[in-house]
Design a protein around this motif. Structure first.
Motif: not given
Lengths: 85, 233
Positions: B81-90, B171-173
């Motif tokens: 979930t943490w990784l997805v949040r980083i990826a979505v922001n990138e 959480a991710a978004l």
């Protein structure tokens, strides 16, 4: 249950998180309201088609190249120390 | 008609073991995390950016950022979930750079509820996806989802393609749970409506949309822009 109520509950229904009472009411509505039945059925198909589509699969050769690029950069990062992102 | 089944990513306990090893400096454990999630990150990134080179960059940048900030990762949430949040922001940053004239944000208020109300109720053919070749189908699905605003397609992809829970998606978004649910409903209904142009049951033929008289959606039309003026905002 009215059609607008059905629409409000559609996502919870498809996700399987409706309480039993609302679920029974919704399925009762679907048993006689053809339009809502079609919307429910085709929405479910939409989700399944996307989920099973293999859209944007990462090809294995590209995957290998990306992974080795990532690991090389990580190791360079480690040598430089934790501050320099 | 019941609930849909979600894809499940690997077991959480194994993930935690790998994360802890990676935090201690074990790069092979981190590489295992890359192997485990690179496909997911690539799919998410390409759905958001709609561009393959950007998606490749996002995969690299997201994992590098995760590696560099691993010490800050609190193990109360899932690494994925943490990784997805980083990826979505990138991915959103890439999209903003590519479309600087438009504001790209996940929390913009994009449409009124009425835009998602079903207008087209006609039933689809049985197994509608089999009317098209794999390549045609991918083109249809890709064009159709591109027509959704980024905030909608991101929620749809995380929930329905990647199988994150509503809570994990929120959480991710960094969105509220009601916001995720509302976007998901509207995304699903809009996609359903748009796919109907290709998949509707036809009265005068064998169900192949391309053979229907007066149809505005033929297989050969797939290359047309499907965004209908309400795409990325």
């Amino acid at each position: 249950m009215k059609c607008s109520d059905f629409l409000q509950e559609l996502t919870n229904y498809l996700d399987g998180v409706l309480d039993e009472k609302t679920k029974v009411e919704l399925e009762n509505h679907l048993s006689w309201c053809h339009n809502c039945y079609v919307v429910c059925d085709t929405t479910k198909k939409t989700i399944e088609i996307y989920r099973d589509s293999q859209l944007y699969e990462l090809p294995e050769d590209l995957r290998g190249r990306l992974r080795s690029a990532i690991m090389t950069k990580c190791q360079q990062q480690k040598k430089r120390g934790p501050q320099s992102v | 008609m019941g609930a849909i089944q979600n894809k499940v990513v690997g077991p959480v306990s194994e993930e935690l073991t790998l994360v802890q090893a990676a935090k201690r400096g074990d790069d092979s454990a981190f590489e295992e995390l890359v192997r485990r999630y690179d496909r997911n990150v690539f799919r998410i990134a390409q759905h958001i950016t709609q561009n393959r080179e950007d998606a490749e960059d996002v995969v690299q940048e997201a994992f590098l950022k995760a590696y560099s900030n691993l010490a800050q990762f609190q193990e109360q949430s899932k690494f994925y979930t943490w990784l997805v949040r980083i990826a979505v922001n990138e991915a959103l940053m890439k999209l903003r750079r590519r479309k600087p004239e438009r504001t790209v944000s996940l929390d913009e208020d994009i449409k009124t509820e009425d835009d998602s109300l079903p207008r087209e109720i006609a039933d689809w053919s049985p197994n509608p996806e089999q009317q098209y070749t794999q390549a045609e189908l991918r083109e249809i699905l890709s064009k159709t989802i591109q027509g959704l605003p980024p905030g909608f397609r991101t929620v749809f992809v995380l929930r329905d393609v990647e199988g994150l829970s509503t809570e994990e998606t929120a959480a991710a978004l960094e969105l509220s749970i009601p916001a995720v649910k509302s976007r998901l409903l509207r995304a699903r209904l809009q996609l359903r409506e748009r796919l109907g142009r290709y998949f509707q049951r036809r009265e005068n033929g064998n169900g192949k949309a391309g053979e229907a008289k007066g149809s505005d959606a033929k297989a050969g039309d797939v290359k047309m822009d499907d965004s209908s003026g309400d795409g990325d905002q």
